[in-house]
Motif scaffolding. Structure first.
Motif, PDB file in Angstrom:
ATOM      1  N   CYS A 127       2.799   1.601  -3.433  1.00  0.00           N
ATOM      2  CA  CYS A 127       1.867   1.891  -4.530  1.00  0.00           C
ATOM      3  C   CYS A 127       1.285   3.292  -4.410  1.00  0.00           C
ATOM      4  O   CYS A 127       1.032   3.968  -5.418  1.00  0.00           O
ATOM      5  CB  CYS A 127       0.752   0.854  -4.558  1.00  0.00           C
ATOM      6  SG  CYS A 127       1.317  -0.827  -4.998  1.00  0.00           S
ATOM      7  N   ALA A 128       1.096   3.758  -3.166  1.00  0.00           N
ATOM      8  CA  ALA A 128       0.560   5.107  -2.944  1.00  0.00           C
ATOM      9  C   ALA A 128       1.519   6.172  -3.454  1.00  0.00           C
ATOM     10  O   ALA A 128       1.095   7.287  -3.803  1.00  0.00           O
ATOM     11  CB  ALA A 128       0.265   5.313  -1.462  1.00  0.00           C
TER      12      ALA A 128
ATOM     13  N   ASP B 194      -4.253   3.254  -4.981  1.00  0.00           N
ATOM     14  CA  ASP B 194      -4.820   2.763  -3.720  1.00  0.00           C
ATOM     15  C   ASP B 194      -5.061   1.262  -3.855  1.00  0.00           C
ATOM     16  O   ASP B 194      -5.972   0.826  -4.545  1.00  0.00           O
ATOM     17  CB  ASP B 194      -6.137   3.483  -3.425  1.00  0.00           C
ATOM     18  CG  ASP B 194      -6.775   3.025  -2.111  1.00  0.00           C
ATOM     19  OD1 ASP B 194      -6.128   2.246  -1.373  1.00  0.00           O
ATOM     20  OD2 ASP B 194      -7.911   3.443  -1.839  1.00  0.00           O
ATOM     21  N   THR B 195      -4.223   0.484  -3.198  1.00  0.00           N
ATOM     22  CA  THR B 195      -4.338  -0.975  -3.282  1.00  0.00           C
ATOM     23  C   THR B 195      -5.148  -1.567  -2.138  1.00  0.00           C
ATOM     24  O   THR B 195      -5.443  -2.765  -2.145  1.00  0.00           O
ATOM     25  CB  THR B 195      -2.939  -1.624  -3.338  1.00  0.00           C
ATOM     26  OG1 THR B 195      -2.092  -1.032  -2.339  1.00  0.00           O
ATOM     27  CG2 THR B 195      -2.298  -1.403  -4.703  1.00  0.00           C
ATOM     28  N   GLY B 196      -5.485  -0.795  -1.143  1.00  0.00           N
ATOM     29  CA  GLY B 196      -6.410  -1.219  -0.101  1.00  0.00           C
ATOM     30  C   GLY B 196      -6.023  -2.451   0.676  1.00  0.00           C
ATOM     31  O   GLY B 196      -6.872  -3.121   1.255  1.00  0.00           O
TER      32      GLY B 196
ATOM     33  N   ASP C 110       0.831  -1.210   0.000  1.00  0.00           N
ATOM     34  CA  ASP C 110       0.000   0.000   0.000  1.00  0.00           C
ATOM     35  C   ASP C 110       0.866   1.261   0.000  1.00  0.00           C
ATOM     36  O   ASP C 110       0.593   2.226  -0.730  1.00  0.00           O
ATOM     37  CB  ASP C 110      -0.916   0.010   1.222  1.00  0.00           C
ATOM     38  CG  ASP C 110      -2.066  -0.988   1.116  1.00  0.00           C
ATOM     39  OD1 ASP C 110      -2.238  -1.585   0.032  1.00  0.00           O
ATOM     40  OD2 ASP C 110      -2.783  -1.170   2.115  1.00  0.00           O
ATOM     41  N   ARG C 111       1.896   1.254   0.833  1.00  0.00           N
ATOM     42  CA  ARG C 111       2.735   2.452   0.967  1.00  0.00           C
ATOM     43  C   ARG C 111       3.478   2.751  -0.335  1.00  0.00           C
ATOM     44  O   ARG C 111       3.495   3.908  -0.798  1.00  0.00           O
ATOM     45  CB  ARG C 111       3.740   2.260   2.114  1.00  0.00           C
ATOM     46  CG  ARG C 111       4.730   3.418   2.276  1.00  0.00           C
ATOM     47  CD  ARG C 111       5.657   3.202   3.445  1.00  0.00           C
ATOM     48  NE  ARG C 111       6.426   1.969   3.343  1.00  0.00           N
ATOM     49  CZ  ARG C 111       7.518   1.837   2.574  1.00  0.00           C
ATOM     50  NH1 ARG C 111       7.935   2.850   1.826  1.00  0.00           N
ATOM     51  NH2 ARG C 111       8.176   0.697   2.566  1.00  0.00           N
TER      52      ARG C 111
END
Length: 272
Positions: A172-173, A178-180, A169-170
């Protein structure tokens, strides 16, 4: 004289009884090597020759000892479902050692495989899976110009990184995605693989977890190569590798490859 005769006959009877016992004992003992250690008290007796083997449900439990039993080397290793799934990790990685040969035509893209520290999966095993996927003739090399080579050091074009959901998540952000905590991504030069997806796959691939891992690689490397999302081309047709299959197959059947065995692309209508 009569008492002597009676005593002699009694002694003879005792001798015969003892002799009979010796004769009865010797034949069975002769089958065992003379160096065999005696069976310790409480140990199960060996099954007689020719006896029926016990089924697993009939097999008696081993006697309890103060030492742990030896592991059963004939048992298969733990399956993917037994792999611990931490939610977060340190954000630092271990690089898979070694390198592969070039696969595909043209100048190879150099890539590195990394696994986040604290994950109970061998970086070497992950690298082998990635290598097999990118070398498969149904993979991206079927386009006639893509080529790949795995390295352990030196400059790279991209990295394949297996990480915990929070780390995915971090990273990809950083690219605005937003990979959730649930999905993978391709951002900048990183192909980020969510540990949960690598281990658990999705409901459509519960019986082919290894195949789903190839889908992850093909989908995210496809993004790195510039391919966008597509959707199902029609009922009963193979789901394209660039389709977001985790959201549903929409009438398509599971498929993990961007090309078929004849080198034809498996694709569908583009989606935003």
């Amino acid at each position: 004289m009569r008492s002597q005769l009676t005593g002699g006959l009694a002694a003879l009877a005792v001798f015969a009884a003892v002799g009979g016992a010796v004769v009865a004992w010797l034949p069975s003992d002769a089958k065992q090597p003379s160096t065999a250690a005696p069976t310790p008290p409480g140990s199960p007796s060996p099954a007689p020759s020719g006896s029926r083997a016990l089924t697993p449900s009939e097999t008696p439990a081993p006697p309890r000892t103060s030492e742990p039993p030896e592991p059963d080397r004939s048992s298969p290793p733990p399956g993917p479902s037994t792999t611990p799934l931490p939610r977060s990790g340190p954000g630092t990685f271990v690089t898979a050692p070694g390198e592969s040969g070039k696969v595909g035509k043209g100048t190879p893209l150099r890539y590195r495989v990394e696994v986040e520290k604290g994950i109970a999966i061998s970086p070497k095993d992950v690298a082998e899976q990635v290598e097999r996927t990118l070398a498969d003739p149904r993979g991206w090399t079927a386009d006639g110009h893509s080529a790949f080579r795995r390295v352990a050091d030196g400059p790279t074009d991209f990295r394949v990184r297996l990480a915990t959901p929070q780390t995915v998540d971090r990273i990809c952000a950083e690219g605005g995605l937003d990979t959730g905590g649930k999905v993978n991504c391709s951002v900048n030069r990183d192909v980020m693989v969510n540990l949960r997806r690598w281990v658990l796959a999705t409901e459509f691939y519960t019986k082919d977890v290894v195949g789903y891992r190839s889908l992850i690689i093909n989908h995210e490397v496809g993004h790195f190569l510039g391919h966008g999302h597509v959707t199902c081309p029609g009922e009963g047709q193979p789901a394209p590798a660039m389709m977001q299959q985790i959201k549903g197959l929409l009438g398509c059947v599971p498929n993990v490859w961007p090309y078929d065995s004849d080198g034809r692309p498996i694709t569908g209508p583009a989606v935003p």
